[in-house]
Design an enzyme around this catalytic site. Structure first.
Site, PDB file in Angstrom:
ATOM      1  N   TYR A 442       0.952  -1.194  -0.256  1.00 24.95           N
ATOM      2  CA  TYR A 442      -0.069  -0.049  -0.028  1.00 24.95           C
ATOM      3  C   TYR A 442       0.797   1.117  -0.190  1.00 24.95           C
ATOM      4  CZ  TYR A 442      -0.042  -0.148   5.318  1.00 24.95           C
ATOM      5  OH  TYR A 442       0.461  -0.036   6.738  1.00 24.95           O
ATOM      6  N   GLU A 443       0.208   2.303  -0.250  1.00 20.98           N
ATOM      7  CA  GLU A 443       0.845   3.742  -0.648  1.00 20.98           C
ATOM      8  C   GLU A 443       1.606   3.529  -1.688  1.00 20.98           C
ATOM      9  OE1 GLU A 443      -0.531   5.667   1.047  1.00 20.98           O
ATOM     10  OE2 GLU A 443      -1.464   4.747   2.527  1.00 20.98           O
ATOM     11  N   GLY A 444       1.470   3.049  -2.724  1.00 23.15           N
ATOM     12  CA  GLY A 444       2.138   2.794  -3.932  1.00 23.15           C
ATOM     13  C   GLY A 444       3.115   1.591  -3.550  1.00 23.15           C
ATOM     14  N   GLN A 449       7.249   2.935  -6.388  1.00 28.59           N
ATOM     15  CA  GLN A 449       8.312   3.653  -5.761  1.00 28.59           C
ATOM     16  C   GLN A 449       9.651   3.500  -6.917  1.00 28.59           C
ATOM     17  OE1 GLN A 449       7.208   5.417  -3.314  1.00 28.59           O
ATOM     18  NE2 GLN A 449       5.300   4.228  -3.208  1.00 28.59           N
TER      19      GLN A 449
END
Length: 598
Positions: A442-444, A449
């Site tokens: 999650y969060e990319g 990234q």
């Protein structure tokens, strides 16, 4: 049952002996009065809260999970979570690094990040509730209207209300340009939002009186794609003019996800059925506003894996010292016992040292990165603010992806130390492994990234920011290059720095001809860059340790730091050679595979 001891000594070493944070903070008027004793006292108390209040709830929270009442759409968190949150609010922890204008204590981010590492070690699922609130606070502080700030920020700062980020929809994850949630303007200046969101961490719970959802949606005249996204503040309960809670807003939990880990956190499916919201920032510029929260979350997710790496290491170390199996290959070590403790075996030590090195390297990176954030936000010199911001942008994808990948390696290694017992719930190790696994997603995702680092942060400005970091490495190499005792730490980073320059240029040239080459190399590239950063920080830590030992300091901490640094450079850092080779293998062996993937 697992145990946890806050790593205060190592935090203090990085803060005060390596980075000299109080000297750095003295240059910032907002933090000029912060001294060593204050920082130490705060992190010590934070460690007590983590170890004594929320760590005991970690296993029980995992077993109990969250429960949705489908009639009322209310979610009950695990037993003890609500009471622990009340103690957190009462202790003022929510306000630690927030602006005093809104009731915050105004302490630097770097102190807050140390507290959050310990909270994540103690109970990642619980920590996500206040952690997301802090991200919502930052987004509204940066882009909110005066009314939004007055209405929401004091309550978020105090912890009376919490916040979420509502991005993902069933048909789109990272590709937010595909989202469909709609926002219809109303005559009174508000908007009515309609849509569905999924995977919303802390999206509904019973721990706070109100939840402020930051929701991405499209206005009727929105252009297609990511350039047509706006951001809205949508409260669970509408707020009256006097600040009191009003009617229930039709934004509610339609279901809870049944997950591999972080069971104590409510991962909600959010239904938005004509809910009232207000625009945050400019129309169609929602991603810029949301990225404040997303970047904070990415640093926070790296901190989650750092916390889990530390607690997994502590428990694996204790077990390895106590568990007896077989004899040492070089002869009995515990002659009064029928077998030796497993810590005498080389590969057990390798697993333990891997986790220890990744914890200590990750801690140094997290603390340095948040010190740079403090400089970006609070330093009076514009050039310092700009340079610090550029370095934070470069380091953020490394913090998120490299530390979480390392957390995956470390928690698995520590579970392996326990053998069959690691697979058994009561020891707690399998939970650390399960909880950590989401951090790579999650969060990319970590691939996203990697693409961000290589494509945008490095190739996007022709390596200018990477060169700024390279100058820091170069300065250290110049300072210690003739010191024989530092050569085992300096030579590897000096060599990799030269290789990385050539490596980056080569990938950039190939990517210009075929963009798939960047995609094929990105994940390997990020790990190379991650080791370059870790290597720099380990060299700085070894530099301090060697100086202390040379000065006659007999504290075993410094010898332990040197031994960990030597292990890192001997056993983990050399991964860079393989990574550069696999990256250079190119995209053809991936993309010319239609028959293999038919």
């Amino acid at each position: 049952m697992p145990a946890y001891t806050p790593p205060l000594r190592d935090m203090q070493f990085v803060l005060h002996e390596v980075l000299h944070v109080t000297d750095e903070l003295k240059a910032m008027p907002a933090h000029a009065d912060i001294d060593v004793d204050t920082i130490n006292a705060v992190i010590e108390e934070g460690g007590k809260f983590a170890a004594e209040v929320i760590f005991p709830l970690n296993i029980s929270g995992d077993e109990e999970g969250c429960v949705l009442d489908k009639t009322t759409h209310e979610v009950k968190t695990p037993t003890g979570f609500k009471d622990a949150y009340a103690k957190y609010v009462e202790g003022g922890w929510a306000a630690l690094s927030c602006d005093p204008q809104y009731g915050g204590q105004g302490l630097p981010f770097v102190v807050n990040q140390c507290i959050y590492e310990m909270l994540n070690s103690a109970n990642q699922a619980w920590t996500m509730y206040p952690g997301l609130s802090h991200g919502a606070y930052e987004a509204l502080a940066a882009h909110g209207t005066d009314t939004q700030k007055t209405t929401y920020l004091p309550k978020l700062v105090s912890g009376e209300w919490t916040g979420t980020m509502c991005l993902t929809e069933p048909h789109c994850g990272t590709d937010l340009g595909l989202l469909r949630t709609k926002a219809e303007p109303q005559a009174d200046g508000t908007y009515r939002l309609t849509g569905n969101k999924i995977f919303i961490s802390a999206g509904e719970h019973d721990m706070a009186a109100n939840i402020i959802h930051l929701v991405l949606a499209r206005l009727p005249d929105a252009p297609k794609g990511s350039k047509g996204i706006s951001l809205f503040a949508v409260p669970k309960f509408n707020v009256n003019a006097d600040g009191s809670l009003g009617s229930r807003n039709p934004i509610y939990c339609g279901g809870l996800e049944h997950k591999m880990g972080i069971h104590g956190n409510a991962t909600a499916q959010i239904v938005i059925d004509g809910a009232v919201g207000t625009l945050v920032g400019q129309p169609h510029k929602g991603l810029a506003a949301m990225f404040v929260m997303m970047n904070a979350a990415r640093l926070g997710v790296g901190n989650q894996s750092l916390g889990l790496t530390e607690v997994a290491y502590q428990n694996a170390l204790a077990y390895a010292k106590d568990r007896t199996q077989m004899r040492s290959l070089t002869g009995p070590k515990a002659k009064d016992k029928d077998a030796d403790p497993i810590i005498v075996h080389p590969d057990v030590r390798k697993m333990l040292l891997t986790a220890k090195a990744y914890a200590e390297g990750g801690r140094a990176l997290q603390i340095w990165c948040t010190l740079l954030l403090d400089k970006e936000h609070s330093h009076p010199d514009e050039k310092v603010r700009k340079d610090s911001g550029e370095l934070v942008a470069l380091l953020t994808p490394i913090v998120k992806a490299f530390i979480t990948d390392n957390g995956h390696v470390s928690t698995n290694a520590c579970m392996q130390v326990f053998g069959g017992h690691g697979f058994i719930k009561e020891w707690g190790m399998e939970q650390f492994t399960r909880d950590n696994r989401i951090n790579l997603i999650y969060e990319g995702t970590n691939t996203i990234q990697s693409l961000d680092l290589l494509g945008r942060k490095i190739l996007g400005n022709n390596g200018a920011t990477l060169k700024k970091f390279g100058k820091l490495v170069g300065a250290l190499v110049a300072e210690e290059g003739v010191n024989e005792k530092m050569s085992e730490f300096i030579t590897p980073i000096a060599v990799l720095g030269e290789q990385l320059t050539k490596f980056t240029t080569e990938i950039g040239f190939k990517g210009f001809q075929n963009p798939d080459e960047v995609g094929a190399a990105a994940v390997d590239y990020l790990r190379v860059a991650g080791h370059f950063v870790f290597g720099y920080l380990f060299a700085r830590m070894a530099q301090v340790a060697l100086r202390e030992i040379a000065a006659g300091n007999t504290d075993a901490f410094y010898l332990a730091k040197l031994q960990t640094a030597r292990f890192y450079f001997a056993k983990l850092f050399p991964e860079t050679a393989t990574l550069m080779r696999t990256a250079r293998a190119g995209s053809k062996v991936l993309m010319d595979t239609d028959a293999a993937l038919a």
